[in-house]
Structures are given as structure tokens and as C-alpha cells.
Motif scaffolding. Structure first.
Motif, PDB file in Angstrom:
ATOM      1  N   ASP A 193       0.827  -1.202   0.000  1.00  0.00           N
ATOM      2  CA  ASP A 193       0.000   0.000   0.000  1.00  0.00           C
ATOM      3  C   ASP A 193       0.869   1.263   0.000  1.00  0.00           C
ATOM      4  N   ALA A 194       1.977   1.201   0.738  1.00  0.00           N
ATOM      5  CA  ALA A 194       2.875   2.350   0.810  1.00  0.00           C
ATOM      6  C   ALA A 194       3.552   2.598  -0.526  1.00  0.00           C
ATOM      7  N   LEU A 195       3.910   1.528  -1.242  1.00  0.00           N
ATOM      8  CA  LEU A 195       4.553   1.686  -2.549  1.00  0.00           C
ATOM      9  C   LEU A 195       3.627   2.382  -3.543  1.00  0.00           C
ATOM     10  N   ASP A 196       2.318   2.158  -3.389  1.00  0.00           N
ATOM     11  CA  ASP A 196       1.370   2.758  -4.314  1.00  0.00           C
ATOM     12  C   ASP A 196       1.291   4.283  -4.166  1.00  0.00           C
ATOM     13  N   VAL A 197       1.660   4.800  -3.004  1.00  0.00           N
ATOM     14  CA  VAL A 197       1.510   6.250  -2.765  1.00  0.00           C
ATOM     15  C   VAL A 197       2.854   6.954  -2.637  1.00  0.00           C
ATOM     16  N   THR A 198       3.947   6.244  -2.983  1.00  0.00           N
ATOM     17  CA  THR A 198       5.274   6.853  -2.954  1.00  0.00           C
ATOM     18  C   THR A 198       5.949   6.645  -4.298  1.00  0.00           C
ATOM     19  N   GLU A 199       7.128   7.218  -4.437  1.00  0.00           N
ATOM     20  CA  GLU A 199       7.901   7.044  -5.669  1.00  0.00           C
ATOM     21  C   GLU A 199       8.907   5.912  -5.543  1.00  0.00           C
ATOM     22  N   LEU A 200       8.861   5.172  -4.467  1.00  0.00           N
ATOM     23  CA  LEU A 200       9.764   4.032  -4.295  1.00  0.00           C
ATOM     24  C   LEU A 200       9.419   2.937  -5.292  1.00  0.00           C
ATOM     25  N   SER A 201      10.443   2.211  -5.724  1.00  0.00           N
ATOM     26  CA  SER A 201      10.229   1.070  -6.626  1.00  0.00           C
ATOM     27  C   SER A 201      10.165  -0.219  -5.811  1.00  0.00           C
ATOM     28  N   GLU A 202       9.674  -1.251  -6.452  1.00  0.00           N
ATOM     29  CA  GLU A 202       9.552  -2.564  -5.793  1.00  0.00           C
ATOM     30  C   GLU A 202      10.916  -3.063  -5.312  1.00  0.00           C
ATOM     31  N   SER A 203      11.959  -2.852  -6.109  1.00  0.00           N
ATOM     32  CA  SER A 203      13.289  -3.353  -5.769  1.00  0.00           C
ATOM     33  C   SER A 203      13.908  -2.612  -4.587  1.00  0.00           C
TER      34      SER A 203
END
Length: 333
Positions: free
Chosen positions: A249-259
Motif C-alpha cells: 500500500d505504501a509503494l502505491d503512494v510513494t515514488e519508491l520502486s519494488e526493488s
């Protein structure tokens, strides 16, 4: 209560009138056996599904002990209280006109005018080659027949040399058989669960099954768990961990990538995409027609091949028990 000697001789009379070759079924292990000799002090039986200890004597004093336990119980004697290897006793006693087995309740009871016994119907005990083969209306049966046909037509011991389309067909059939067999396995397990008692193994020609208990644990509400642990002196930080769903959920609202937060490792596998049911049905019908039209010498050769195959399967998968049977005079059955 009538003396046991009266009931014993009534039972012997019933056994004397039993047609030769009639088969009985033990109530717990569902083993088939026949009475081969009737004597004043014992009844000799022969198991039909066992290779070890095929013949066994059932002693009169053991029947008497069993008889007294049944007549002392108002609601009947619970079969799961039987000692190991005593399963044939209630089956034989069920031929007495005053004793009856209720497998659903797992008891043998004394009952005036008892009408049921553990005697199998004649058609239930016919030899396999005397039975008319029927086609069960099961998906797993149809898929298994197609799979056997595919295995016979291809040299599957060298998969690398098989054509791609043949491998695709084989993989599809294996997948369908696995899925449908597992569904049927669960249905069989649900019925067996009602017949197994207190972890007592029940055996058949190919193996044995046993009722077991599986524990599934589910954590209570997070706050309840944390407060309970804190009261026991455990700091919250020791049990808190990263929640994968919350991270996604946090990845969806940030610019962080999965890796940035995952160690990603890719692997490739084969997955069934679709099944051509019409093609399967066409091939299946062709196999049925071929079997139905087989006559004469070719049919005899086919039957012989089937018999040889069944014999090999029986030899490889037969369940064998090395436990010897010893009668203890004066002990419980």
C-alpha cells in the motif's frame, strides 16, 4: 439374562446354516473374511484380503467375555474399545438373532429381533473378473483414461525426444487428473472421517488410513495480543514486524520502486492456459468405441494384459502387516 452357553450354541447353529463361501465384513477395518471351521470351543475364520495370518481361531472364552461386556452396557458396547485384532468378534456375533451392529454410532447392541448382520450380499463379493465393468460418471475417470492412452502412445521415459504438442497434451492431462483426483480424494476423506474412530488405523489392500487431528492457529486481534504480551513483560517492539500488505500500500503512494524494499528473484514455470474439451471428448469416445468393439482373440489378449497389469499393481502396492495374532485365554476379545 440367559447363560452364555445358550447364546453360544444359538450362534453355532447360525454359523452351521451359513452357506459355504458367504463373506462377512469386520465393522472397523472393513476386512472381508469367511468362516472355515466351527468347533465347540472355537470358530476358525480365513481373511480374504490378507496374506499374513490368513487363518485365525476365534475362541469361545473370548466370545463369552465380549458377550458379557455387551449385555452389561445399556446403550451397547462401543466398538472402538475393542483391543487390536478383535474386529472379527462382533462381525461373527452379528449373525446371532439378538445382536446387531450400528456402524454409524460405532456400537454393537443386544436387540430382540435384530435384522442386520455383517454378512455381505453375494453380488458384493464377486471376484473382479466376474463383475461387469461399469463406467463411473467422474471427470477423473475420463481424464485418467485419456492419460493412460497418451502414456501408451508415447515413449514418456525419454521426455526430451517427445514432440512439443505431445508434451503439451501430456501436461494438460496430468494437470486435469491431479485437480479432479484431489477433489475426489477430499470427498472420499469426508466419508471416511465418519467411519474412523479414535486414531485406530483402518487398512485396505493398498494401504491404511488413520484419523488425525490438525491444529490451526489464528492470532487474535492485534491490540489484544500486544496488550496481553505487555502484561507479561514483553515489549511491543519484539513482536512487531513488517506487514507485506501495508508495504505494498505504501509503494502505491510513494515514488519508491519494488526493488527498493524487496529482494526480487524471477523463475519460469509452465502453466496450463486452456483445455480443448471437445477434442478430449472426441478422443475419449473413440477409446470407448474401440474397447466396446474389441472381440475375439484381440479382446482375449487385451483382457490378459489387464489381468497381468492388475496382478503387478496388487503385488507392488499390497499392504502387508507383520503382526502375529496370539489368543490370550481369559482375556478380553
Amino acid at each position: 439374562m440367559a447363560p452364555f452357553s445358550v447364546s453360544w450354541h444359538t450362534l453355532l447353529e447360525e454359523l452351521d446354516e451359513l452357506p459355504e463361501g458367504d463373506t462377512l465384513l469386520t465393522p472397523l477395518s472393513h476386512d472381508r473374511f469367511r468362516v472355515t471351521d466351527i468347533q465347540e470351543q472355537r470358530v476358525v475364520i480365513e481373511f480374504l484380503d490378507h496374506e499374513i495370518d490368513e487363518t485365525r481361531p476365534l475362541q469361545r472364552d473370548q466370545f463369552e467375555t465380549f458377550y458379557r461386556r455387551i449385555t452389561e452396557e445399556s446403550g451397547g458396547f462401543e466398538l472402538d474399545r475393542l483391543p487390536p485384532d478383535a474386529d472379527p468378534y462382533p462381525a461373527v456375533l452379528s449373525l446371532h438373532p439378538r445382536f446387531e451392529i450400528n456402524e454409524d454410532q460405532g456400537v454393537i447392541v443386544e436387540k430382540e429381533g435384530a435384522k442386520t448382520s455383517q454378512l455381505l450380499d453375494t453380488e458384493d463379493v464377486s471376484e473382479p473378473d466376474e463383475q461387469e465393468r461399469t463406467e463411473p460418471d467422474l471427470d477423473v475417470y475420463a481424464d485418467a483414461l485419456l492419460l493412460v492412452d497418451a502414456l501408451e502412445r508415447h515413449e514418456v521415459d525419454v521426455l526430451e525426444e517427445m514432440d512439443t504438442d505431445a508434451l503439451v497434451n501430456l501436461y494438460t492431462l496430468l494437470s486435469d487428473v491431479q485437480r479432479n483426483a484431489n477433489d475426489l480424494r477430499q470427498d472420499v476423506a469426508d466419508v471416511l472421517l465418519q467411519r474412523l474412530h479414535h486414531d485406530r488405523p483402518v487398512s485396505g489392500p493398498f494401504g491404511s488410513v488413520q484419523r488425525t487431528t490438525r491444529r490451526n492457529r489464528t492470532l487474535k486481534d492485534d491490540e489484544v495480543v500486544l496488550e496481553t504480551l505487555e502484561e507479561a513483560g514483553i515489549d511491543r517492539g519484539r513482536v512487531l514486524s513488517v506487514d507485506r500488505n501495508k508495504v505494498d500500500d505504501a509503494l502505491d503512494v510513494t515514488e519508491l520502486s519494488e526493488s527498493d524494499v524487496y529482494e526480487v528473484e524471477e523463475s519460469e514455470y509452465v502453466r496450463k492456459a486452456e483445455v480443448d474439451e471437445e477434442q478430449k471428448e472426441s478422443r475419449l469416445q473413440g477409446l470407448k468405441d474401440q474397447l466396446a468393439a474389441t472381440e475375439g482373440e484381440e479382446a482375449e489378449e487385451l483382457r490378459q494384459e489387464i489381468e497381468d497389469l492388475e496382478a503387478r499393481i496388487d503385488e507392488l502396492t499390497e499392504f502387508k502387516s507383520g503382526q502375529a495374532y496370539h489368543t490370550q485365554a481369559g482375556g478380553g476379545p
